[in-house]
Design a protein around this motif. Structure first.
Motif, PDB file in Angstrom:
ATOM      1  N   SER A 172     -70.711  25.919  39.439  1.00 30.57           N
ATOM      2  CA  SER A 172     -70.427  24.917  38.412  1.00 30.57           C
ATOM      3  C   SER A 172     -71.585  24.799  37.428  1.00 30.57           C
ATOM      4  N   LYS A 173     -72.824  24.886  37.924  1.00 29.23           N
ATOM      5  CA  LYS A 173     -73.985  24.817  37.037  1.00 29.23           C
ATOM      6  C   LYS A 173     -74.040  26.040  36.131  1.00 29.23           C
ATOM      7  N   LYS A 174     -73.718  27.219  36.679  1.00 33.97           N
ATOM      8  CA  LYS A 174     -73.683  28.437  35.870  1.00 33.97           C
ATOM      9  C   LYS A 174     -72.655  28.321  34.752  1.00 33.97           C
ATOM     10  N   GLU A 175     -71.492  27.781  35.098  1.00 35.34           N
ATOM     11  CA  GLU A 175     -70.438  27.625  34.095  1.00 35.34           C
ATOM     12  C   GLU A 175     -70.869  26.665  32.995  1.00 35.34           C
ATOM     13  N   MET A 176     -71.548  25.596  33.383  1.00 37.51           N
ATOM     14  CA  MET A 176     -72.012  24.624  32.398  1.00 37.51           C
ATOM     15  C   MET A 176     -73.049  25.242  31.467  1.00 37.51           C
ATOM     16  N   LEU A 177     -74.016  25.977  32.027  1.00 35.22           N
ATOM     17  CA  LEU A 177     -75.054  26.602  31.210  1.00 35.22           C
ATOM     18  C   LEU A 177     -74.466  27.681  30.303  1.00 35.22           C
ATOM     19  N   ASN A 178     -73.504  28.439  30.807  1.00 36.93           N
ATOM     20  CA  ASN A 178     -72.847  29.460  29.984  1.00 36.93           C
ATOM     21  C   ASN A 178     -72.105  28.826  28.815  1.00 36.93           C
ATOM     22  N   ALA A 179     -71.477  27.657  29.069  1.00 35.43           N
ATOM     23  CA  ALA A 179     -70.759  26.961  27.993  1.00 35.43           C
ATOM     24  C   ALA A 179     -71.732  26.482  26.919  1.00 35.43           C
ATOM     25  N   ILE A 180     -72.910  26.014  27.345  1.00 28.84           N
ATOM     26  CA  ILE A 180     -73.921  25.556  26.383  1.00 28.84           C
ATOM     27  C   ILE A 180     -74.428  26.742  25.560  1.00 28.84           C
ATOM     28  N   ARG A 181     -74.738  27.863  26.227  1.00 23.14           N
ATOM     29  CA  ARG A 181     -75.231  29.051  25.512  1.00 23.14           C
ATOM     30  C   ARG A 181     -74.205  29.546  24.501  1.00 23.14           C
TER      31      ARG A 181
END
Length: 218
Positions: free
Chosen positions: A4-13
């Motif tokens: 979930s954290k990876k998905e959130m960071l990818n969305a921000i990038r």
């Protein structure tokens, strides 16, 4: 790292992928085309505030200042308040003799246990907003530190009619100086504490008082 954290960071990038590296926040103009000033007359602003506060299951009354002490006393008796937390700077003439005051001073603050064992807290406010029925605290005189309005089960808040603004942007503008210069913590209160996070079942008193009384005076 969790998925979930990876998905959130990818969305921000992904969202900032087209932003130039040398761009600064002040380089982009923020369009503020929303309403920033209200147009209701004073009495209608107060009436709207009362209506919105009532929608949050809070008790709201409007009184003349000469009757304020009696109404505060009545509210405390109705809620069976005997031990009442008093913030530093609260006006003593608004404090009934039927309660035992628990004074919270900067150099001698009440413990969390003392706050929890109290019957409630009485405060003033910094501003109020009619649009959303919101009370705003900024830790000024008569308001106290944040713990005072988070730990006790009952909150009695005094609001002067002149403190009630029409729209949220007006509320933020009124607090700008205390935020920038005083670095004060800001608390927004819209009714008694409640949450519906668990299976959409409303539970009151999770993050603050279960009961909120608001007395508007002039």
């Amino acid at each position: 790292m969790s998925n979930s954290k990876k998905e959130m960071l990818n969305a921000i990038r992904k969202a900032i992928s087209d932003v130039p590296e040398n761009e600064k926040p002040d380089d982009i103009e923020i369009l503020r085309t929303y309403r920033q000033e209200g147009d209701l007359p004073g009495n209608e602003i107060v009436n709207l505030f009362m209506e919105r506060v009532g929608e949050y299951k809070a008790t709201v009354k409007r009184v003349a200042q000469k009757d304020l002490l009696n109404v505060v006393d009545e509210s405390c008796q109705k809620e069976n308040v005997k031990r009442l937390v008093i913030p530093e700077g609260f006006r003593q003439e608004f404090l009934p003799t039927t309660v035992t005051p628990l004074f919270d001073f900067t150099d001698k603050p009440l413990s969390h246990l003392e706050l929890d064992e109290s019957d409630g807290v009485i405060t003033t406010c910094a501003q109020a907003v009619a649009q959303t029925g919101t009370i705003i605290l900024n830790a000024g005189n008569g308001q106290g530190r944040r713990a005072l309005t988070l730990v006790p089960d009952y909150h009695l808040c005094l609001v002067h009619e002149d403190q009630i603004l029409h729209l949220i942007p007006e509320g933020f503008a009124a607090l700008e100086e205390s935020i920038k210069k005083g670095r004060r913590p800001i608390t927004f209160i819209s009714g008694p504490s409640a949450t519906s996070d668990i299976e959409l079942s409303r539970v009151e008193g999770v993050h603050g008082p279960r009961r909120l009384d608001v007395i508007i005076y002039k």
